[in-house]
Design a protein around this motif. Structure first.
Motif, short mmCIF file in Angstrom:
data_model
loop_
_atom_site.label_atom_id
_atom_site.label_comp_id
_atom_site.label_asym_id
_atom_site.label_seq_id
_atom_site.Cartn_x
_atom_site.Cartn_y
_atom_site.Cartn_z
N TYR A 1 17.56 -6.75 -13.56
CA TYR A 1 18.54 -5.96 -12.83
C TYR A 1 19.94 -6.42 -13.22
CZ TYR A 1 14.60 -4.89 -9.74
OH TYR A 1 13.39 -4.49 -9.24
N ALA A 2 20.80 -5.51 -13.61
CA ALA A 2 22.19 -5.84 -13.90
C ALA A 2 22.88 -6.27 -12.61
CB ALA A 2 22.89 -4.62 -14.51
N ARG A 3 23.95 -7.03 -12.78
CA ARG A 3 24.73 -7.50 -11.63
C ARG A 3 25.09 -6.31 -10.72
NH1 ARG A 3 30.13 -11.07 -11.95
NH2 ARG A 3 28.97 -11.84 -13.73
N GLY A 4 24.82 -6.45 -9.43
CA GLY A 4 25.19 -5.44 -8.45
C GLY A 4 24.21 -4.28 -8.31
N THR A 5 23.16 -4.21 -9.11
CA THR A 5 22.19 -3.12 -9.00
C THR A 5 21.42 -3.26 -7.69
OG1 THR A 5 21.94 -2.87 -11.38
CG2 THR A 5 20.10 -2.11 -10.02
N TRP A 6 21.37 -2.19 -6.93
CA TRP A 6 20.59 -2.16 -5.70
C TRP A 6 19.12 -2.09 -6.07
CZ3 TRP A 6 22.75 -3.25 -1.18
CH2 TRP A 6 24.13 -3.05 -1.02
N HIS A 7 18.28 -2.88 -5.40
CA HIS A 7 16.85 -2.84 -5.66
C HIS A 7 16.07 -3.24 -4.43
CE1 HIS A 7 18.07 -6.99 -6.49
NE2 HIS A 7 16.86 -7.33 -6.13
N HIS A 8 14.85 -2.78 -4.39
CA HIS A 8 13.92 -3.16 -3.33
C HIS A 8 13.23 -4.45 -3.75
CE1 HIS A 8 10.31 -2.96 -0.79
NE2 HIS A 8 11.09 -2.27 0.03
N PRO A 9 12.83 -5.29 -2.81
CA PRO A 9 12.03 -6.47 -3.19
C PRO A 9 10.76 -6.05 -3.95
CG PRO A 9 12.82 -6.69 -0.94
CD PRO A 9 13.16 -5.29 -1.39
N ASP B 1 23.36 -9.24 -0.97
CA ASP B 1 23.74 -8.28 0.06
C ASP B 1 22.52 -7.43 0.38
OD1 ASP B 1 26.41 -9.11 -0.23
OD2 ASP B 1 26.84 -7.55 -1.70
N GLU B 2 22.25 -7.21 1.65
CA GLU B 2 21.14 -6.36 2.08
C GLU B 2 21.67 -5.24 2.95
OE1 GLU B 2 18.16 -8.66 4.09
OE2 GLU B 2 17.63 -9.79 2.30
N ILE B 3 21.03 -4.08 2.82
CA ILE B 3 21.35 -2.95 3.69
C ILE B 3 20.05 -2.38 4.24
CG2 ILE B 3 23.52 -2.33 2.56
CD1 ILE B 3 21.78 0.06 1.31
N ILE C 1 0.84 -1.19 0.00
CA ILE C 1 0.00 0.00 0.00
C ILE C 1 0.88 1.24 0.00
CG2 ILE C 1 -1.74 1.28 1.31
CD1 ILE C 1 -2.68 -1.47 2.39
N LEU C 2 0.54 2.21 -0.85
CA LEU C 2 1.25 3.49 -0.89
C LEU C 2 0.58 4.48 0.04
CD1 LEU C 2 1.90 3.82 -4.73
CD2 LEU C 2 3.36 2.80 -2.99
N PRO C 3 1.32 5.38 0.67
CA PRO C 3 2.78 5.50 0.57
C PRO C 3 3.47 4.31 1.24
CG PRO C 3 1.94 7.06 2.19
CD PRO C 3 0.74 6.39 1.57
N LEU C 4 4.58 3.89 0.63
CA LEU C 4 5.35 2.74 1.11
C LEU C 4 6.68 3.22 1.64
CD1 LEU C 4 5.93 -0.34 1.29
CD2 LEU C 4 6.82 -0.17 -1.04
N ARG C 5 6.98 2.88 2.88
CA ARG C 5 8.28 3.21 3.47
C ARG C 5 9.31 2.21 2.95
NH1 ARG C 5 10.71 2.64 9.30
NH2 ARG C 5 12.44 4.12 9.07
N ILE C 6 10.40 2.72 2.42
CA ILE C 6 11.50 1.89 1.93
C ILE C 6 12.51 1.77 3.07
CG2 ILE C 6 13.32 1.65 0.20
CD1 ILE C 6 10.45 1.49 -0.91
N THR C 7 12.64 0.57 3.63
CA THR C 7 13.50 0.36 4.79
C THR C 7 14.78 -0.38 4.47
OG1 THR C 7 12.35 -1.69 5.35
CG2 THR C 7 11.51 0.35 6.36
N MET C 8 14.82 -1.03 3.29
CA MET C 8 16.01 -1.80 2.95
C MET C 8 16.16 -1.87 1.43
SD MET C 8 15.01 -4.95 1.46
CE MET C 8 16.21 -6.16 1.92
N MET C 9 17.36 -2.22 1.02
CA MET C 9 17.67 -2.46 -0.39
C MET C 9 18.56 -3.70 -0.42
SD MET C 9 16.22 -0.02 -2.26
CE MET C 9 17.12 0.21 -3.80
N GLU C 10 18.57 -4.37 -1.58
CA GLU C 10 19.43 -5.54 -1.75
C GLU C 10 20.08 -5.49 -3.12
OE1 GLU C 10 16.43 -8.65 -1.33
OE2 GLU C 10 16.58 -9.06 -3.47
N ARG C 11 21.13 -6.31 -3.28
CA ARG C 11 21.79 -6.45 -4.58
C ARG C 11 22.33 -7.87 -4.69
NH1 ARG C 11 27.54 -3.21 -3.92
NH2 ARG C 11 28.30 -4.48 -2.18
N HIS C 12 22.62 -8.26 -5.93
CA HIS C 12 23.15 -9.59 -6.20
C HIS C 12 24.50 -9.40 -6.90
CE1 HIS C 12 19.36 -11.12 -4.87
NE2 HIS C 12 18.79 -10.21 -5.63
N PRO C 13 25.61 -9.54 -6.15
CA PRO C 13 26.93 -9.23 -6.70
C PRO C 13 27.45 -10.24 -7.72
CG PRO C 13 27.14 -10.08 -4.46
CD PRO C 13 25.67 -9.90 -4.72
#
Length: 163
Positions: free
Chosen positions: A120-128, A151-153, A65-77
């Protein structure tokens, strides 16, 4: 901080990977005695680093549901990761360029047209996955094999995706 939702186009998404769709820019030709069109080589699938192999999966995403709080990002190295919707419904894509962990100002949000997927290109940060309105199934092509490929942040500042 609020992130503005942008239309998903090949040019705007190029720093993050490929748009997967059957528009006029895609290579295509007629096959099967004229009963099918082949849309060819739609994304750069990159999964073989360090002995990886392709995986074909289906993910079922619950709606957000929007507005959606973005709390994390991930990438696949070690690989790319492709998401193709199995129903013609739009979804949102929140991304940041490969490299150091992104901050709020580095994030961009795209809305698909429902018939579009992303790779997503290798290493691109993205939200689930961010499905809208109802649960949605996606065909996923990503990497199997050994090695840590996620990797998650956590984001420490408030970031929201709004309409």
């Amino acid at each position: 901080m609020n992130i503005r939702i942008e239309a998903l186009t090949r040019a705007a998404f190029a720093p993050f990977g490929d748009v997967i769709d059957c528009d006029r820019a895609a290579k295509h030709y007629t096959i099967n005695e004229g009963y099918a069109e082949r849309y060819h080589d739609l994304a750069k699938i990159d999964v073989v680093a360090e002995g990886g192999r392709p995986l074909l999966n289906i993910f079922r995403a619950k709606p957000r549901i929007l507005p959606l709080r973005i709390t994390m990002m991930e990438r696949h190295p070690l690989s790319s990761q492709a998401f193709v919707p199995l129903a013609a419904r739009p979804f949102l894509v929140v991304v940041a360029k490969p490299g150091a962990a992104p901050g709020p100002a580095d994030l961009r949000c795209f809305r698909t047209e429902g018939s579009q997927g992303v790779n997503y290109a290798r290493g691109t940060w993205h939200h689930p996955l961010i499905a809208l309105d109802e649960a949605q199934d996606f065909l996923i092509i990503d990497r199997g094999g050994s090695g840590d490929n996620c990797d998650e942040i956590a984001l420490t500042e408030d970031v929201f995706v709004t309409c």
